[in-house]
Write a protein that holds these residues in place. Structure first.
Motif, short mmCIF file in Angstrom:
data_model
loop_
_atom_site.label_atom_id
_atom_site.label_comp_id
_atom_site.label_asym_id
_atom_site.label_seq_id
_atom_site.Cartn_x
_atom_site.Cartn_y
_atom_site.Cartn_z
N LYS A 102 0.83 -1.20 0.00
CA LYS A 102 0.00 0.00 0.00
C LYS A 102 0.87 1.26 0.00
O LYS A 102 0.45 2.30 -0.47
CB LYS A 102 -0.91 0.01 1.23
CG LYS A 102 -1.94 -1.07 1.22
CD LYS A 102 -2.76 -1.02 2.51
CE LYS A 102 -3.70 -2.19 2.60
NZ LYS A 102 -4.42 -2.21 3.89
N TYR A 103 2.08 1.14 0.55
CA TYR A 103 2.95 2.29 0.72
C TYR A 103 4.21 2.24 -0.14
O TYR A 103 4.87 3.27 -0.31
CB TYR A 103 3.36 2.42 2.20
CG TYR A 103 2.17 2.43 3.12
CD1 TYR A 103 1.40 3.58 3.25
CD2 TYR A 103 1.80 1.31 3.83
CE1 TYR A 103 0.30 3.61 4.09
CE2 TYR A 103 0.70 1.32 4.68
CZ TYR A 103 -0.05 2.47 4.79
OH TYR A 103 -1.13 2.49 5.61
N LEU A 104 4.56 1.08 -0.65
CA LEU A 104 5.80 0.92 -1.40
C LEU A 104 5.50 0.71 -2.88
O LEU A 104 4.43 0.25 -3.26
CB LEU A 104 6.58 -0.30 -0.88
CG LEU A 104 7.03 -0.23 0.58
CD1 LEU A 104 7.63 -1.56 1.00
CD2 LEU A 104 8.03 0.90 0.78
N ALA A 105 6.47 1.02 -3.72
CA ALA A 105 6.33 0.84 -5.16
C ALA A 105 6.37 -0.64 -5.50
O ALA A 105 7.08 -1.42 -4.88
CB ALA A 105 7.45 1.57 -5.88
N ASP A 106 5.58 -1.01 -6.50
CA ASP A 106 5.59 -2.38 -7.01
C ASP A 106 6.60 -2.44 -8.14
O ASP A 106 6.48 -1.73 -9.13
CB ASP A 106 4.20 -2.76 -7.52
CG ASP A 106 4.08 -4.21 -7.90
OD1 ASP A 106 5.11 -4.89 -8.06
OD2 ASP A 106 2.93 -4.69 -8.05
N LYS A 107 7.60 -3.29 -8.01
CA LYS A 107 8.68 -3.35 -9.00
C LYS A 107 8.43 -4.38 -10.10
O LYS A 107 9.31 -4.62 -10.92
CB LYS A 107 10.00 -3.66 -8.29
CG LYS A 107 10.50 -2.49 -7.47
CD LYS A 107 11.92 -2.72 -7.03
CE LYS A 107 12.52 -1.50 -6.40
NZ LYS A 107 13.90 -1.70 -6.01
N THR A 108 7.24 -4.94 -10.17
CA THR A 108 6.95 -5.94 -11.19
C THR A 108 7.13 -5.36 -12.59
O THR A 108 7.79 -5.97 -13.44
CB THR A 108 5.52 -6.49 -11.03
OG1 THR A 108 5.36 -7.00 -9.72
CG2 THR A 108 5.23 -7.57 -12.04
N ASP A 109 6.55 -4.19 -12.85
CA ASP A 109 6.65 -3.57 -14.18
C ASP A 109 8.10 -3.28 -14.55
O ASP A 109 8.48 -3.43 -15.70
CB ASP A 109 5.83 -2.28 -14.23
CG ASP A 109 4.34 -2.53 -14.18
OD1 ASP A 109 3.93 -3.66 -14.51
OD2 ASP A 109 3.60 -1.61 -13.81
N ARG A 110 8.89 -2.88 -13.59
CA ARG A 110 10.31 -2.59 -13.86
C ARG A 110 11.01 -3.84 -14.36
O ARG A 110 11.84 -3.79 -15.26
CB ARG A 110 10.97 -2.08 -12.59
CG ARG A 110 12.38 -1.62 -12.82
CD ARG A 110 12.99 -1.05 -11.58
NE ARG A 110 12.20 0.06 -11.07
CZ ARG A 110 12.37 0.63 -9.90
NH1 ARG A 110 13.33 0.20 -9.10
NH2 ARG A 110 11.63 1.63 -9.52
N TYR A 111 10.69 -4.99 -13.78
CA TYR A 111 11.35 -6.22 -14.19
C TYR A 111 10.74 -6.78 -15.47
O TYR A 111 11.44 -7.42 -16.25
CB TYR A 111 11.27 -7.26 -13.07
CG TYR A 111 12.27 -6.98 -12.00
CD1 TYR A 111 13.55 -7.48 -12.08
CD2 TYR A 111 11.96 -6.19 -10.90
CE1 TYR A 111 14.50 -7.20 -11.12
CE2 TYR A 111 12.89 -5.90 -9.94
CZ TYR A 111 14.16 -6.41 -10.04
OH TYR A 111 15.08 -6.13 -9.09
N LEU A 112 9.47 -6.55 -15.72
CA LEU A 112 8.85 -7.03 -16.95
C LEU A 112 9.29 -6.22 -18.16
O LEU A 112 9.40 -6.74 -19.25
CB LEU A 112 7.32 -6.98 -16.83
CG LEU A 112 6.71 -7.91 -15.78
CD1 LEU A 112 5.20 -7.72 -15.74
CD2 LEU A 112 7.07 -9.36 -16.04
N ASN A 113 9.55 -4.94 -17.98
CA ASN A 113 9.97 -4.06 -19.08
C ASN A 113 11.47 -3.96 -19.23
O ASN A 113 11.96 -3.18 -20.04
CB ASN A 113 9.39 -2.66 -18.88
CG ASN A 113 7.88 -2.67 -18.92
OD1 ASN A 113 7.28 -3.48 -19.62
ND2 ASN A 113 7.25 -1.79 -18.16
N GLU A 114 12.21 -4.74 -18.47
CA GLU A 114 13.67 -4.69 -18.51
C GLU A 114 14.17 -5.32 -19.81
O GLU A 114 13.67 -6.33 -20.25
CB GLU A 114 14.22 -5.48 -17.31
CG GLU A 114 15.64 -5.21 -17.02
CD GLU A 114 16.05 -5.91 -15.75
OE1 GLU A 114 16.20 -7.16 -15.83
OE2 GLU A 114 16.18 -5.27 -14.72
N LYS A 115 15.19 -4.69 -20.40
CA LYS A 115 15.73 -5.23 -21.65
C LYS A 115 17.14 -5.64 -21.47
O LYS A 115 17.87 -5.27 -20.68
CB LYS A 115 15.61 -4.19 -22.76
CG LYS A 115 14.18 -3.93 -23.09
CD LYS A 115 14.06 -2.94 -24.20
CE LYS A 115 12.59 -2.72 -24.49
NZ LYS A 115 12.32 -1.68 -25.36
#
Length: 150
Positions: free
Chosen positions: A137-150
Motif C-alpha cells: 500500500k505504501y511501497l512501489a511495485d517493482k513488477t513492471d520494472r522487471y517485466l519491461n527490462e531489456k
C-alpha cells in the motif's frame, strides 16, 4: 629526484589520502552491505516472478545487473567523499546548517533509507506474505520494472 625523495613523496601522498578516506570507511562499508542486500533481494524478486510465470528468462545475476550495482556503489562512494570533503572544508558553517550533524553521516543516513526502501520494495513485490500485502500500500511495485527490462 632520487629514490628517497620519491619514497617520501609517495608515502606522504598515501598518508594524506588515507587520512581523508579513513572516516568514510565505516559509512561506506554499511552502504556497500546495503547495496549487496538490495542486489540479493532483486535476484529473489526475479526468481519469484519467474516462478509465478509473470516473466520468462534468467533469474540469475547478469553481468549487466552486476555492473549497475558496481556503478551504484561507486556513486555512493563519490557522494560520501564529497560529503566528508564538505565537512572538512566548511566545518562549523555546515554544522550550523545541518543542526550539528556531519554531512557524511547525513549522506549515509539518506543512502541507508534509499537502499532499505529498495530492499523492502523488492521483498514485498509479488510476495504472498501478509506483511507484504500491507507494505504494498505504501511501497512501489517493482513488477513492471522487471517485466519491461531489456
Amino acid at each position: 629526484m632520487d629514490s628517497t625523495q620519491i619514497k617520501i613523496t609517495v608515502t606522504s601522498a598515501a598518508a594524506i589520502v588515507a587520512a581523508f578516506v579513513e572516516p568514510v570507511i565505516p559509512v561506506a562499508t554499511l552502504c556497500t552491505a546495503l547495496v549487496i542486500t538490495d542486489v540479493v533481494s532483486a535476484v529473489r524478486l526475479r526468481r519469484r516472478l519467474v516462478r509465478k510465470g509473470k516473466t520468462t528468462g534468467d533469474a540469475r545475476l547478469s553481468s549487466r545487473r552486476f555492473g549497475h550495482a558496481v556503478l551504484t556503489v561507486a556513486r555512493i562512494y563519490a557522494v560520501l567523499a564529497v560529503a566528508h570533503g564538505a565537512d572538512l572544508a566548511l566545518g562549523d558553517t555546515l554544522a550550523f546548517i545541518t543542526g550539528g550533524h556531519s554531512a557524511l553521516n547525513m549522506a549515509g543516513v539518506l543512502i541507508f533509507i534509499w537502499q532499505l526502501m529498495s530492499v523492502l520494495e523488492n521483498e514485498s513485490t509479488c510476495s504472498d506474505a501478509k506483511w507484504a500485502a500491507k507494505a504494498r500500500k505504501y511501497l512501489a511495485d517493482k513488477t513492471d520494472r522487471y517485466l519491461n527490462e531489456k
